[in-house]
Structures are given as C-alpha cells and as structure tokens.
Design a protein around this motif. Structure first.
Motif, mmCIF file in Angstrom:
data_model
loop_
_atom_site.group_PDB
_atom_site.id
_atom_site.type_symbol
_atom_site.label_atom_id
_atom_site.label_comp_id
_atom_site.label_asym_id
_atom_site.label_seq_id
_atom_site.Cartn_x
_atom_site.Cartn_y
_atom_site.Cartn_z
ATOM 1 N N UNK A 27 0.834 -1.192 0.000
ATOM 2 C CA UNK A 27 0.000 0.000 0.000
ATOM 3 C C UNK A 27 0.869 1.242 0.000
ATOM 4 N N UNK A 28 0.230 2.343 -0.351
ATOM 5 C CA UNK A 28 0.872 3.646 -0.284
ATOM 6 C C UNK A 28 0.593 4.264 1.080
ATOM 7 N N UNK A 29 1.582 4.948 1.659
ATOM 8 C CA UNK A 29 1.449 5.533 2.998
ATOM 9 C C UNK A 29 1.430 7.050 2.869
ATOM 10 N N UNK A 30 0.260 7.670 2.933
ATOM 11 C CA UNK A 30 0.202 9.128 2.839
ATOM 12 C C UNK A 30 0.447 9.840 4.161
ATOM 13 N N UNK A 31 0.319 9.137 5.290
ATOM 14 C CA UNK A 31 0.402 9.836 6.578
ATOM 15 C C UNK A 31 0.911 8.892 7.651
ATOM 16 N N UNK A 32 1.721 9.444 8.555
ATOM 17 C CA UNK A 32 2.215 8.706 9.720
ATOM 18 C C UNK A 32 2.003 9.568 10.958
ATOM 19 N N UNK A 33 1.827 8.916 12.100
ATOM 20 C CA UNK A 33 1.614 9.639 13.347
ATOM 21 C C UNK A 33 2.238 8.870 14.503
ATOM 22 N N UNK A 34 2.580 9.595 15.558
ATOM 23 C CA UNK A 34 3.128 8.958 16.753
ATOM 24 C C UNK A 34 4.517 8.399 16.575
ATOM 25 N N UNK A 35 5.339 8.987 15.700
ATOM 26 C CA UNK A 35 6.684 8.463 15.449
ATOM 27 C C UNK A 35 7.521 8.600 16.711
ATOM 28 N N UNK A 36 8.015 7.479 17.218
ATOM 29 C CA UNK A 36 8.763 7.430 18.475
ATOM 30 C C UNK A 36 10.034 6.625 18.276
ATOM 31 N N UNK A 37 11.151 7.116 18.804
ATOM 32 C CA UNK A 37 12.456 6.484 18.655
ATOM 33 C C UNK A 37 12.822 5.748 19.938
ATOM 34 N N UNK A 38 13.416 4.575 19.802
ATOM 35 C CA UNK A 38 13.800 3.786 20.969
ATOM 36 C C UNK A 38 14.906 4.484 21.753
ATOM 37 N N UNK A 39 15.113 4.027 22.967
ATOM 38 C CA UNK A 39 16.055 4.698 23.859
ATOM 39 C C UNK A 39 17.480 4.665 23.333
ATOM 40 N N UNK A 40 17.858 3.601 22.611
ATOM 41 C CA UNK A 40 19.217 3.514 22.085
ATOM 42 C C UNK A 40 19.341 4.062 20.679
ATOM 43 N N UNK A 41 18.245 4.538 20.094
ATOM 44 C CA UNK A 41 18.283 5.161 18.785
ATOM 45 C C UNK A 41 18.350 4.202 17.621
ATOM 46 N N UNK A 42 18.251 2.892 17.860
ATOM 47 C CA UNK A 42 18.398 1.915 16.784
ATOM 48 C C UNK A 42 17.099 1.686 16.022
ATOM 49 N N UNK A 43 15.959 1.857 16.710
ATOM 50 C CA UNK A 43 14.673 1.580 16.083
ATOM 51 C C UNK A 43 13.705 2.722 16.346
ATOM 52 N N UNK A 44 12.638 2.720 15.569
ATOM 53 C CA UNK A 44 11.538 3.654 15.774
ATOM 54 C C UNK A 44 10.258 2.938 15.392
ATOM 55 N N UNK A 45 9.130 3.504 15.793
ATOM 56 C CA UNK A 45 7.836 2.921 15.464
ATOM 57 C C UNK A 45 6.817 4.042 15.343
ATOM 58 N N UNK A 46 5.775 3.783 14.573
ATOM 59 C CA UNK A 46 4.711 4.760 14.384
ATOM 60 C C UNK A 46 3.477 4.037 13.869
ATOM 61 N N UNK A 47 2.382 4.787 13.751
ATOM 62 C CA UNK A 47 1.205 4.318 13.044
ATOM 63 C C UNK A 47 1.250 4.875 11.631
#
Length: 479
Positions: A27-47
């Motif tokens: 799918x195409x992703x037009x929007x992301x929200x809640x982007x959060x980076x892990x404490x060590x900076x290696x990963x991130x997650x969002x909706x």
C-alpha cells in the motif's frame, strides 16, 4: 488475583498466547503519526495510514504499526499489520531489541468496575485494583505541552508527530494471554490490551503480554531499562505506575505494579540513566505541578513549585547535565523556562524563547554535557500557523536562537541525539544531521584609552650606585 505480603496487587501469571502472524499489505502511505524512537536510537515505530490501490483508485486501507530501523546507512520501514486495522488512538513504543509494544483500547473491562477478581476478559482473569493512568502529554492543550522523549540520549519525554484523533476501541489480536489489572470503584474503566509485535517471515508475530484497565492508560517515554505505563483511575483519583516488560522485552507474568500516586498524572520524563527517578505532571486541586517519583522507594516528592497558583510542567529533562525545560505561567502567562535539577537557583524565563507567532516545543537535548547545563544544546521545533515548522537550536548560556531549516517530510517532532554524535532528524529516506552551533566567542574586554605620558627630565644622580652580587654585598649600609 495474587497479592504479595504488602498488599500490592500483581497481575496473574497466565499461559502466554501463541504467536500469530499476519501478512503485510502492499500500500501507499500518505500519513504517519506517533513516530517514536527507541532509547538507544536503533529503532523507531509509528502508526501508518495505508491506501490500497484498486480499480477505482486508491482506497482506505486503515492504520497499521510500522517499525523503522535507524542504525543502517538509511532508514527503512517494516510493516507490522495486525489481524484488523488499528484505531488512530493506538500507541506504539519501540524496544531496543526491535520489537514494538502496542497499547490498544479494546472496550469496557468486564468485572473491573467493582474491583472483583472473578471476572474474565478474552480468557484472562482480572486482578486487583486499578492501574493508574495518565495522558502521555503528546499534543496536550493544542501542543503547549509537547513532550520530547522522542529525543534519545537523555531527552525524556514522548510526543506524537501529529494530533491523534480520539482513541476508539480496537479489537484484540487472536489468542489470550495474561490477565487484566482492574481498579476498584471505577465506573468507566476501559480495558487496554498490551502486545508485542515483531517481524515473522513475511508477516507479523504477535505476543500478548497482558492488559490494564482504567479511565486512561498511556505508555511512558522510551527507556533503556524496560517499558512502563501509567493508568488513571477516575473513581479513586489516583494514578498507578506499571512495568510492562524488561529491557529484553520479557513480560514475566504480566504488568507489575510499582507505585500509586494521588492525583492525575500526565507527561513523563526520566531524570536518571538507571530508571529510578521519573518526573510526572500531577494535577491536584485544580493545579498542575511536576513531581518526582522514586520507583525504587515508592516515594513522591515535589519537583516544580514556582508559585502557589501556577501550573508548572516539565517538558524535557537531560540527565547528564541536569538541564530541565519547563513551561509555567508563574510570570502571568505560559512561558518556556529552564532550570537545573537539584540546583538552588531559580527557574529562568529568557525572552529568547518567546518567538512571536510561533510555538516552540523541545524535541531533544545534547547528551554528555556532564554538569554543564549552560553548554547543553536544546533542539526546539518551531511550529507556525498553517503547518510549517523549522528547527531552532539554543544554549542556556547564550541569548540567541540558531535557526536551521527542517526537512519538509520530517517524521516529527521526533529527533535522535546520541552521545558523541550530532542531532538527527528522521525522514522516510534519511537521517538529517545537525551539528551543534559554534560556541560564541566571548566579547572583547573594553580597555580604557591609553594615557599619554609626557616625558620630563629627571634630576641628575648624585653618583652612580654600585650593584654587587648578593653574596658579596656588605652587611652595613653603603654610604
């Protein structure tokens, strides 16, 4: 329900739900929200919001969890879809091991309103009394209380990228796991499911670790020593803190109750690297004051009390330097200020942080500035009406902002700032580095104008003086 010798409720240890897998969508992703980076900076997650191509064009594909890897040459995302689309209010928290903790609101907690331990939800028992909760402070009051925990390396706090719509219940993943921690006398207790998501082959692996029930449940900012949450019990007027899993993602028997704090707590910033001191903004008697919670001792103490009638909130804390960025109306209007943890000096409210027509929100602070808060650089997101934003860098010891252009596709306001590394702003294609601004050279000293000394004739010497070595000098005065 299990209760220890001190009467503290513990979530029951129940069989862990088997992992489930779900294929990732194209799918195409037009929007992301809640982007959060892990404490060590290696990963991130969002909706991420997906639109799926069809014969009639792109249609809505719903929201799903997206995990980002940030430790490679360029960022890349992996879709972690569940068995059904996520609700916009779902909260995500990346862990250092690459898994993503997800909190979903799934509806009323059966049996939790009366604090009973005999009810069941989705196959899990209901334990003890209410978890306690708090809003994460992300986007609260129109952005005036953005928290930074997205910044890494000591920048406590957690703020979503966009204003999230009101949370709606999302169905739980298949399988049953640990039980629900519910609260006594809570008329509107809502169950919040807690699960770990991770890539599994071509789909998503799901491990349910438990649930919390309360009026409001929020995940706290990322920490290198585990994942934590607050749960607010409106009926009892208290907030309880829970540890959801350890640094390796292990959940043991489910959420573990740590401490209960009177009042409604929002925000959240870690004040040390060991995970002992947590700052929260507590609302009591119509006023909001930042307090410190000692998770080891179970004690609560005041942190910010500028005046009796002011609302004093902590937006960001940097443990190495002790620098704190606050927002308070102690001066008569809500203003940004700074102080030092443990210092006897008052909080200062510099005019530099008052920018007409813009809202400054701290997103990260420079780590590694041991005991030198005046030299610690703070990164602010400057938002203007219409959606535009830019980056401002500032040192408490200077009287100016250093403006930098922000990427148009900034996944923010999130930032990564690791020790011995520049600030990085994430975008879907790159991590944009920003070096700290140069330290301003001290102003030259204003020396007085040189005096003109006119020469004058000296009186003639009576006779030349003999200069003798010290060891040969006479013991009596020379005539």
């Amino acid at each position: 329900m299990t209760v220890d010798t001190t009467g503290t409720p513990q979530a029951p240890a129940l069989p862990v739900a088997p992992a489930t897998t779900t294929a990732a969508p194209t799918a195409h992703v037009p929007r992301r929200t809640g982007f959060t980076i892990s404490a060590d900076g290696a990963y991130a997650a969002c909706l991420a919001e997906a639109t799926v191509p069809s014969e009639e064009g792109e249609g809505g594909g719903g929201w799903y969890v997206e995990r980002w890897s940030l430790d490679g040459p360029e960022p890349y995302a992996v879709a972690l879809p569940a068995t059904q689309p996520e609700e916009p209010g779902t909260q995500v928290l990346p862990l250092p091991d690459g898994r993503v903790l997800v909190r979903r609101e799934v509806g009323a907690a059966n049996g939790g309103a009366n604090g009973g331990g005999n009810g069941a939800w989705n196959g899990g028992g209901i334990a003890g009394r209410a978890a306690v909760g708090a809003e994460s402070g992300a986007g609260a009051e129109g952005g005036a209380e953005d928290r930074t925990g997205n910044g890494v390396g000591g920048s406590g706090g957690n703020s979503g990228a966009d204003e999230e719509p009101s949370a709606a219940g999302a169905g739980p993943d298949s399988g049953s796991g640990a039980g629900v921690a519910a609260g006594p006398g809570t008329p509107a207790a809502v169950c919040h499911d807690l699960s770990l998501l991770y890539p599994s082959g071509t789909g998503t692996g799901t491990q349910r670790i438990g649930a919390l029930a309360g009026s409001d449940v929020r995940l706290l900012p990322p920490a290198p020593f585990g994942a934590f949450a607050t749960c607010y019990d409106a009926g009892g007027g208290v907030t309880s803190l829970w540890q959801l899993c350890d640094a390796g993602g292990g959940s043991g028997g489910g959420p573990v109750h740590l401490v209960t704090v009177p009042g409604r707590c929002t925000g959240g910033a870690w004040l040390d690297r060991a995970g002992r001191l947590l700052a929260l903004d507590r609302e009591m008697d119509g006023r909001t004051k930042a307090v410190v919670v000692d998770l080891h001792a179970g004690q609560v103490s005041p942190l910010l009390q500028l005046t009796e009638d002011s609302d004093d909130r902590l937006l960001l804390a940097e443990p190495d330097s002790g620098l704190m960025i606050v927002r308070s109306d102690a001066t008569g209007e809500a203003r940004l200020g700074w102080g030092v943890l443990g210092s006897r000096h008052p909080v200062r409210f510099p005019d530099t942080l008052r920018v007409a027509g813009a809202l400054l929100s701290p997103v990260a602070a420079q780590p590694g500035q041991i005991l030198t808060p005046e030299a610690c650089v703070v990164a602010f997101r400057s938002a203007v009406p219409g959606g535009g934003s830019s980056l401002a860098l500032w040192r408490p010891g200077e009287r100016r902002l250093h403006w930098r252009p922000a990427p148009a596709d900034w996944l923010g306001p999130a930032a990564r700032w690791l020790p011995r590394s520049p600030l990085h702003l994430p975008t879907p294609t790159a991590l944009h580095p920003y070096d700290p601004p140069p330290v301003a050279a001290p102003a030259p000293l204003a020396l007085p104008a040189p005096r003109v000394v006119r020469a004058r004739a000296l009186p003639p010497a009576r006779r030349p003086l003999a200069v003798l070595p010290l060891q040969k000098a006479p013991l009596t005065p020379v005539a």
